[in-house]
Design a protein around this motif. Structure first.
Motif, mmCIF file in Angstrom:
data_model
loop_
_atom_site.group_PDB
_atom_site.id
_atom_site.type_symbol
_atom_site.label_atom_id
_atom_site.label_comp_id
_atom_site.label_asym_id
_atom_site.label_seq_id
_atom_site.Cartn_x
_atom_site.Cartn_y
_atom_site.Cartn_z
ATOM 1 N N PRO A 74 7.104 -12.082 -4.505
ATOM 2 C CA PRO A 74 8.499 -12.031 -4.050
ATOM 3 C C PRO A 74 8.648 -11.107 -2.838
ATOM 4 C CG PRO A 74 8.378 -11.760 -6.424
ATOM 5 C CD PRO A 74 6.975 -11.691 -5.903
ATOM 6 N N GLU A 75 9.483 -11.524 -1.902
ATOM 7 C CA GLU A 75 9.696 -10.740 -0.688
ATOM 8 C C GLU A 75 10.155 -9.327 -1.020
ATOM 9 O OE1 GLU A 75 11.946 -11.087 3.619
ATOM 10 O OE2 GLU A 75 12.736 -12.252 1.948
ATOM 11 N N SER A 76 11.060 -9.197 -1.991
ATOM 12 C CA SER A 76 11.583 -7.871 -2.356
ATOM 13 C C SER A 76 10.466 -6.975 -2.889
ATOM 14 C CB SER A 76 12.698 -7.997 -3.389
ATOM 15 O OG SER A 76 12.212 -8.633 -4.558
ATOM 16 N N GLU A 77 9.543 -7.522 -3.658
ATOM 17 C CA GLU A 77 8.438 -6.717 -4.181
ATOM 18 C C GLU A 77 7.508 -6.269 -3.051
ATOM 19 O OE1 GLU A 77 4.764 -6.958 -7.384
ATOM 20 O OE2 GLU A 77 6.360 -8.445 -7.512
ATOM 21 N N LEU A 78 7.267 -7.160 -2.109
ATOM 22 C CA LEU A 78 6.418 -6.812 -0.971
ATOM 23 C C LEU A 78 7.047 -5.687 -0.151
ATOM 24 C CD1 LEU A 78 3.945 -7.331 0.857
ATOM 25 C CD2 LEU A 78 5.323 -9.062 2.023
ATOM 26 N N PRO A 84 5.839 0.432 1.003
ATOM 27 C CA PRO A 84 5.862 1.897 0.862
ATOM 28 C C PRO A 84 4.548 2.470 0.328
ATOM 29 C CG PRO A 84 7.912 0.968 0.044
ATOM 30 C CD PRO A 84 6.988 -0.192 0.310
ATOM 31 N N LYS A 85 3.871 1.738 -0.554
ATOM 32 C CA LYS A 85 2.574 2.222 -1.050
ATOM 33 C C LYS A 85 1.534 2.269 0.067
ATOM 34 C CE LYS A 85 2.996 1.015 -5.892
ATOM 35 N NZ LYS A 85 2.424 0.310 -7.044
ATOM 36 N N LEU A 86 1.729 1.446 1.082
ATOM 37 C CA LEU A 86 0.837 1.450 2.244
ATOM 38 C C LEU A 86 1.297 2.447 3.308
ATOM 39 C CD1 LEU A 86 0.411 -2.406 2.603
ATOM 40 C CD2 LEU A 86 -1.307 -0.787 1.785
ATOM 41 N N GLY A 87 2.397 3.144 3.029
ATOM 42 C CA GLY A 87 2.925 4.114 3.983
ATOM 43 C C GLY A 87 3.770 3.484 5.075
ATOM 44 N N LEU A 88 4.278 2.272 4.811
ATOM 45 C CA LEU A 88 5.080 1.558 5.809
ATOM 46 C C LEU A 88 6.500 1.353 5.314
ATOM 47 C CD1 LEU A 88 2.538 -1.243 6.764
ATOM 48 C CD2 LEU A 88 3.116 0.763 8.110
#
Length: 147
Positions: A74-78, A84-88
């Motif tokens: 899902p777009e919202s999960e991404l 955010p987990k990738l620092g973005l």
């Protein structure tokens, strides 16, 4: 006796630093200041990021996330969990890609270029994702990361 090579070359760095400190303490006082100047050409000049490589790294990351979630995310999960987990953040820009925001790179460019397909608010692998990347190489890479 003849002076050895170290004496002929002058004081060591430690001796020179000590002498400079003593000179400052005796004659220079608080008005003396040291200035460090880098005289090497382009000594600490980072190379500009190659936007193409940065984009394809983002593509691989998103495709691996899709693969880990059964091929659909899902777009919202991404955008709310994984970026955010990738620092973005959605509105962040990436080096070498101008003013394009991460959310636009995913929702527009990756979809337009066929890496992703967006249906009902979720992303899935597009036709180019399957054709232009080696699943075996991606799995090997992921296996090495997991140790």
């Amino acid at each position: 006796a003849a002076p050895d090579a170290s004496q002929a070359a002058g004081p060591s760095q430690a001796e020179a630093t000590q002498e400079a400190t003593q000179e400052r303490a005796v004659g220079g006082g608080a008005a003396s200041k040291l200035l460090l100047v880098n005289v090497l050409p382009r000594a600490v000049a980072p190379e500009p990021a190659d936007g193409r490589l940065v984009f394809y790294a983002l593509v691989e990351t998103v495709l691996n996330l899709l693969s880990d979630h059964g091929g659909r995310l899902p777009e919202s999960e991404l955008t709310e969990t994984w970026l955010p987990k990738l620092g973005l953040k959605e509105k962040d820009t990436l080096p070498g890609l101008g003013t394009a925001k991460v959310c636009d790179l995913i929702s527009k460019r990756m979809v337009t270029e066929g890496f992703l397909v967006k249906t009902q608010g979720a992303y899935a692998q597009g036709p180019r994702a399957v054709l232009s990347r080696s699943s075996e190489a991606a799995n090997t890479f992921r296996g090495e990361l997991e140790g």
